[in-house]
Design an enzyme around this catalytic site. Structure first.
Site, PDB file in Angstrom:
ATOM      1  N   ILE A 146     -28.924 -33.694 -19.532  1.00 40.23           N
ATOM      2  CA  ILE A 146     -29.036 -34.334 -18.218  1.00 40.23           C
ATOM      3  C   ILE A 146     -28.223 -35.622 -18.284  1.00 40.23           C
ATOM      4  O   ILE A 146     -27.991 -36.164 -19.360  1.00 40.23           O
ATOM      5  CB  ILE A 146     -30.505 -34.606 -17.778  1.00 40.23           C
ATOM      6  N   ASP A 147     -27.772 -36.097 -17.114  1.00 32.74           N
ATOM      7  CA  ASP A 147     -26.919 -37.290 -17.076  1.00 32.74           C
ATOM      8  C   ASP A 147     -27.634 -38.497 -17.673  1.00 32.74           C
ATOM      9  O   ASP A 147     -28.862 -38.598 -17.629  1.00 32.74           O
ATOM     10  CB  ASP A 147     -26.530 -37.627 -15.626  1.00 32.74           C
ATOM     11  N   ARG A 148     -26.836 -39.426 -18.153  1.00 35.17           N
ATOM     12  CA  ARG A 148     -27.369 -40.655 -18.774  1.00 35.17           C
ATOM     13  C   ARG A 148     -28.330 -41.396 -17.834  1.00 35.17           C
ATOM     14  O   ARG A 148     -29.378 -41.870 -18.245  1.00 35.17           O
ATOM     15  CB  ARG A 148     -26.192 -41.559 -19.150  1.00 35.17           C
TER      16      ARG A 148
END
Length: 320
Positions: A146-148
């Protein structure tokens, strides 16, 4: 003067277990020879210094149970990088964020602002932190990413067999992931599915930007309204495909960008959300449904919103 780090001082032999079978030789060597550059691994395979069952082999060969892998002595230039300290606040916090764990997998509620793995100038990510916290763990690998800046559920496999099984479930679309996103304006009730092909561009800086384009890959996200506010809507987003930045770009494409999205957001809406205490992307991987990789039991795991996001929703509710 360049110092050298000895990864293996003598020839090593590895017998492939059932748990290790099915992976490529190059990936196996990268995991076993931590800190060895990929270029060196390909060189020793190409020169025939790595052998499988006494024969020369290609890096893409898929290992079988009981294969015997011969690895030559390996030395690499010492970088003198400090190991990740388990006392770092962000690292230590991760131990408190584990939602579920057994002998084959764990599920973590990833905080916003921590990448899932190191790179791009970051010393560590979730996976490196978990490995530092658990030096005895023989195997820890991300099942997905998942994105940062996105918070929420992240699956980590503790056995290769579990990783293979969960990857298969992702490919077969057995896994259902639901996200909560706070978006600008009033989401239209009839917009339940967005199918818009996504094209990923990587800038010279390494930054990734995604846009809707006919040249892109097929992408689909399902949406449902959770709660309406004066200038915003809380929606549940369920990605059917798993493209980079998919939910963020699909909401922008619908005219309802996510609050505080630094790539795809809208400045005026973001300033209103900052005024009610939001200082991060409001995108949270809220729940996941899948089959347990060992028992086949249906698993449903949810990750609660953090105090900040709950507080923002409470303020928006009060303004209605």
């Amino acid at each position: 003067m360049t110092t050298e780090k000895v990864i293996s001082a003598s020839v090593q032999f590895f017998t492939i277990s059932d748990d290790e079978a099915g992976q490529r030789l190059d990936n196996f060597l990268l995991a076993k020879l931590k800190g060895v550059p990929k270029s060196l691994i390909y060189r020793i395979v190409r020169k025939g210094e790595v052998r499988v069952n006494k024969g020369r082999i290609k890096p893409e060969y898929k290992l079988q149970e009981s294969d015997v892998v011969r690895v030559p002595p390996v030395r690499v230039a010492e970088k003198n990088e400090a190991p990740i300290s388990t006392k770092l606040n962000k690292v230590a916090e991760l131990e408190q964020q584990i939602l579920y764990e057994d002998e084959v997998m764990l599920v973590i509620n990833k905080p916003s602002g921590i990448a899932v793995h190191g790179g791009s100038g970051l010393n560590f990510g979730v996976i490196e932190a978990l490995r530092a916290l658990r030096p005895e763990a023989r195997f820890l690998e991300l099942v997905h990413r998942i994105d940062r800046d996105t918070s929420g559920i992240l699956l980590v496999a503790k056995k290769r067999s579990a990783l293979r099984n969960l990857h298969e479930q992702l490919r077969e679309k057995v896994v259902q992931k639901d996200y909560l996103a706070l978006v600008r304006g009033q989401w239209q009730s009839h917009v339940k599915v967005i199918k818009a092909p996504l094209l990923k561009n990587e800038l010279a800086s390494g930054e990734r930007i995604v846009k809707v384009s006919e040249e892109g890959k097929p992408s689909e996200t399902r949406f449902a309204i959770e709660e309406r506010y004066a200038n915003a809507t809380l929606v549940k987003a369920s990605p059917v495909t798993g493209r980079t930045h998919q939910i963020r770009v699909h909401t922008q494409y619908a005219g309802h960008p996510i609050a505080l999205d630094d790539k795809y957001g809208e400045a005026e809406f973001d300033s209103k959300m900052k005024a009610v205490g939001l200082h991060r992307l409001f995108l949270h991987a809220y729940s996941i449904r899948f089959e347990h990789p060992k028992t086949g039991e249906e698993m449903l795991i949810t990750a609660p919103l953090d105090k900040t996001l709950k507080g923002v929703l409470a303020k928006l509710r009060a303004e209605k």
